[in-house]
Design a protein around this motif. Structure first.
Motif, short mmCIF file in Angstrom:
data_model
loop_
_atom_site.label_atom_id
_atom_site.label_comp_id
_atom_site.label_asym_id
_atom_site.label_seq_id
_atom_site.Cartn_x
_atom_site.Cartn_y
_atom_site.Cartn_z
N ARG A 95 -10.03 0.38 3.72
CA ARG A 95 -9.86 0.69 2.30
C ARG A 95 -8.40 0.68 1.87
NH1 ARG A 95 -14.39 -0.10 2.98
NH2 ARG A 95 -16.22 1.10 2.34
N CYS A 96 -7.48 0.81 2.84
CA CYS A 96 -6.05 0.91 2.49
C CYS A 96 -5.25 -0.04 3.37
CB CYS A 96 -5.56 2.35 2.67
SG CYS A 96 -3.81 2.58 2.30
N LEU A 97 -4.34 -0.78 2.74
CA LEU A 97 -3.44 -1.70 3.43
C LEU A 97 -2.01 -1.26 3.17
CD1 LEU A 97 -2.74 -4.37 4.94
CD2 LEU A 97 -2.92 -5.53 2.72
N VAL A 98 -1.25 -1.07 4.25
CA VAL A 98 0.16 -0.68 4.14
C VAL A 98 1.01 -1.88 4.54
CG1 VAL A 98 1.96 0.92 4.87
CG2 VAL A 98 -0.41 1.71 4.65
N LEU A 99 1.82 -2.36 3.61
CA LEU A 99 2.65 -3.54 3.84
C LEU A 99 4.12 -3.15 3.93
CD1 LEU A 99 1.03 -6.02 1.28
CD2 LEU A 99 0.87 -6.17 3.77
N GLY A 100 4.80 -3.67 4.94
CA GLY A 100 6.24 -3.49 5.05
C GLY A 100 6.93 -4.84 4.99
N ASN A 156 -13.42 -4.97 0.96
CA ASN A 156 -13.61 -3.65 0.35
C ASN A 156 -12.29 -2.89 0.17
OD1 ASN A 156 -16.51 -3.28 -0.09
ND2 ASN A 156 -16.66 -3.60 2.13
N LEU A 157 -11.19 -3.61 0.27
CA LEU A 157 -9.87 -2.97 0.12
C LEU A 157 -9.70 -2.42 -1.29
CD1 LEU A 157 -7.19 -2.67 1.81
CD2 LEU A 157 -6.34 -4.60 0.49
N GLN A 158 -9.28 -1.16 -1.36
CA GLN A 158 -9.10 -0.50 -2.65
C GLN A 158 -7.65 -0.14 -2.94
OE1 GLN A 158 -11.59 2.96 -2.32
NE2 GLN A 158 -13.49 1.80 -2.40
N SER A 159 -6.86 0.13 -1.89
CA SER A 159 -5.52 0.68 -2.09
C SER A 159 -4.50 -0.11 -1.28
CB SER A 159 -5.51 2.15 -1.66
OG SER A 159 -4.21 2.69 -1.70
N VAL A 160 -3.33 -0.35 -1.88
CA VAL A 160 -2.23 -1.04 -1.20
C VAL A 160 -0.95 -0.25 -1.40
CG1 VAL A 160 -0.78 -3.11 -1.15
CG2 VAL A 160 -3.26 -3.33 -1.41
N ALA A 185 -12.36 -5.06 -5.33
CA ALA A 185 -12.37 -3.59 -5.35
C ALA A 185 -10.97 -2.99 -5.46
CB ALA A 185 -13.05 -3.06 -4.09
N PHE A 186 -9.94 -3.82 -5.55
CA PHE A 186 -8.55 -3.35 -5.56
C PHE A 186 -8.26 -2.57 -6.84
CE2 PHE A 186 -3.98 -4.70 -6.44
CZ PHE A 186 -3.45 -3.64 -5.71
N LEU A 204 -2.97 -9.02 -12.09
CA LEU A 204 -3.03 -8.15 -10.91
C LEU A 204 -3.11 -6.69 -11.31
CD1 LEU A 204 -2.70 -7.86 -7.76
CD2 LEU A 204 -0.25 -7.62 -8.20
N LEU A 205 -2.53 -6.34 -12.45
CA LEU A 205 -2.34 -4.95 -12.83
C LEU A 205 -3.41 -4.40 -13.76
CD1 LEU A 205 1.47 -5.30 -13.61
CD2 LEU A 205 0.46 -4.59 -11.45
N GLN A 206 -4.14 -5.27 -14.45
CA GLN A 206 -4.96 -4.79 -15.56
C GLN A 206 -6.23 -4.05 -15.13
OE1 GLN A 206 -5.77 -8.29 -17.82
NE2 GLN A 206 -7.06 -9.25 -16.26
N ASN A 207 -6.61 -4.13 -13.85
CA ASN A 207 -7.80 -3.41 -13.39
C ASN A 207 -7.47 -2.16 -12.58
OD1 ASN A 207 -9.66 -5.29 -14.50
ND2 ASN A 207 -9.28 -6.67 -12.78
#
Length: 566
Positions: A95-100, A156-160, A185-186, A204-207
């Motif tokens: 559900r959450c992806l952390v990018l560095g 099903n990724l919701q959060s980044v 689902a983002f 990318l931002l409007q949802n």
């Protein structure tokens, strides 16, 4: 052989008993285990793998740097995700992806180790295996090939949570944006835009329903992306966006003119044209101006959580801000009763605001450096003794008091009764003055119990706060630093001294068995926090609780996020 048979039989019986529990209980048991233990438990059998999949794979981390083994692991992970079948444990449960960093050329670990060496002269960093140029070039090719498909596979990724890095190139950031844009689902984006080289598109931002952005101090760096953020806010449907966090990095020099982009007004400027009002539940503002008026107030009527840090007060003409004191007066007038508050300024109007209603669940105070000890302790007395905290003792679950100096904001005899009355606390974080860490109670021949304030605090919370699971202790600056220049070495040396005293007192602490539940204690020297779990020690004729301290030869159990793929 017989002993081995019995041990294996007992282990098999334990697993059998665990599998017989309801799924919810197994998940609750797993929640109390360390992340590494949960990962191992998931691999025991297919049944446990299915039950624990949502916990273990909920969050994955992708960060590339030039340390060879880590780079290989991360490349292997994105290749696995990109080439896997349509339905995988990751596609179902992540559900959450952390990018560095998205560049394999980042020299990240060298910076980490240098930082630790500056803080601790005794730290001996491990040898680094730096990737060769050919390996890094190959890694870049694989990132181009696999990163888009890897992210898209997380259906099903919701959060980044994305922290851009100086070494990132525009092409790899574009890949991330294109991939996120295709995820159905983002809804939740946290992004540090310091090194963002491409614009974030409106599509990318409007949802989004949760937006958290951190921008450089220069208003011109991400102007197109910030414009799209404001447009997305204005075009959102009622109730869609509930959480907004806006952070501006510190100015390197004081601005000479008011900067409209460094204000909440800037992000809400298109809402009036659309006739739309947000129904915000959580708002965080840091290093920006903030004013409650006819433009902003309608968006905050439903607010339950507010984080105000280093609010820029209106020192310049035409600024879009109020003083912190005015903000709390207006919140009281609007009868906005918050459940969660985090602040870095404590005016009298804030203390008055807290007196006007009950029901606060979380309170985090970063105590400012008052001009004098007398002024600081006057405000501390108003907070602890004048009814401010009393209004919320029946509901408060999380209390953090980050004291700047060793005064009445630290735990001590002057506030023990106030802390003890917050019986629903689950988390408490306070400072302890080194002046109250003279001699551990177990080593005292005579003297006051307040020579061991840490022991008093642990016993107090164990006997009065039955729900407290986590106690965090931080040091504060000594009073002699209040009116003097704080050099890095002086501050660092004091924090090292404070940490050693706290560990000494914690190691000496023995609690009687009737204090049947002790909290996990974290000692945070404002660097790397260290957690200690209580342990029941049994002797021939008695038993007691203690906090075992790992030997220096075995290293310290430093708290860190467990990363999948890092």
């Amino acid at each position: 052989m017989v002993d081995q048979f019995h041990q294996e039989n007992q282990a098999y019986g334990s697993i059998t008993n665990l599998l017989s529990l309801p799924i919810e209980l197994i998940q609750n048991v797993a929640c109390m285990a360390a992340e590494g233990d949960r990962r191992h438990l998931r691999l025991v059998c297919k049944h446990l793998g299915h039950i624990l999949e949502s916990q273990v794979l909920h969050t994955i981390y992708v960060k590339f740097h030039n340390e060879g083994p880590s780079l290989k692991r991360n490349i292997s992970m994105i290749r696995l995700l990109a080439t896997a079948p349509a339905s995988t444990p990751f596609s179902r449960s992540t559900r959450c992806l952390v990018l560095g960093s998205l560049s394999p050329r980042l020299n990240y670990l060298l910076w980490v180790y240098r930082t630790k060496m500056l803080r601790d002269d005794s730290y001996n960093p491990p040898a680094l295996s730096i990737a060769e140029d050919g390996m890094m070039a190959s890694a870049e090719d694989k990132i181009r090939k696999y990163l888009f498909k890897a992210i898209v596979s997380l259906s099903n990724l919701q959060s980044v949570r994305w922290t851009t890095a100086k070494s990132d190139e525009a092409w790899c950031q574009t890949i991330v944006i294109d991939a996120l844009n295709s995820l159905p689902a983002f809804r939740d984006l946290t992004i540090d835009m310091d090194y963002l080289q491409v614009d974030l598109p409106l599509s990318l931002l409007q949802n989004l329903s949760r937006i958290s952005i951190s921008t450089p101090s220069s208003a011109e760096v991400n102007s197109a992306s910030l414009h799209n953020f404001a447009q997305a806010i204005a075009l959102s449907s009622p109730g869609q966006i509930t959480n907004v966090e806006l952070v501006r990095q510190h100015y390197y020099s004081s601005p000479t003119t008011a900067d409209p982009s460094a204000s909440l007004h800037h992000y809400l400027r298109f809402c009036a044209d659309q006739g739309s009002f947000l129904q915000l539940r959580h708002l965080r503002i840091k290093n920006l101006s903030f004013r409650l008026d006819e433009i902003t107030s309608p968006h905050l009527i439903h607010l339950t959580s507010l984080d105000l840090s280093n609010i820029q007060e209106p020192a310049l003409e035409n600024s879009f801000g109020s003083t912190v004191s005015e903000i709390w007066i207006e919140l009281a007038r609007l009868k906005i009763h918050l459940e969660e508050i985090s602040v870095s300024a404590i005016p009298i109007s804030f203390l008055d605001y807290l007196k006007h209603y009950p029901g606060l669940k979380l309170l985090a105070l970063k105590v400012p450096a008052f001009n004098s000890r007398e002024q600081s302790e006057q405000y501390a007395s108003l907070f602890f003794r004048d009814g401010t905290l009393d209004q919320h003792v029946e509901t408060l679950e999380d209390l953090t008091i980050d004291a700047s100096f060793e005064d009445y904001w630290c735990f001590g005899e002057h506030n023990i009764s106030s802390i003890s009355s917050c019986r629903r606390l689950k988390h408490l974080s306070m400072a302890i003055s080194t002046e109250d860490l003279r001699v551990p109670a177990a080593a005292q021949q005579s003297g006051s119990v307040w020579d061991d304030a840490l022991g008093v605090l642990i016993s107090t919370v164990a006997s009065h706060l039955p729900d407290l699971a986590h106690l965090s202790i931080t040091p504060a600056h000594p009073e002699r630093f209040r009116s003097s220049y704080l050099s890095g070495n002086s501050v660092s040396n004091h924090f090292v001294f404070a940490r050693e005293k706290l560990v000494e007192h914690l190691e000496a602490y023995h609690a009687p068995t009737p204090l049947f539940k002790l909290p996990i204690v974290t000692i945070d020297d404002r660097g790397d926090p260290k957690a200690f779990e209580p342990e029941l020690e049994c002797r021939d004729d008695f038993s007691f609780w203690r906090y075992p301290i790992p030997s220096e030869n075995h290293g310290l159990d430093w708290i860190r996020e467990t990363r999948i793929g890092a």
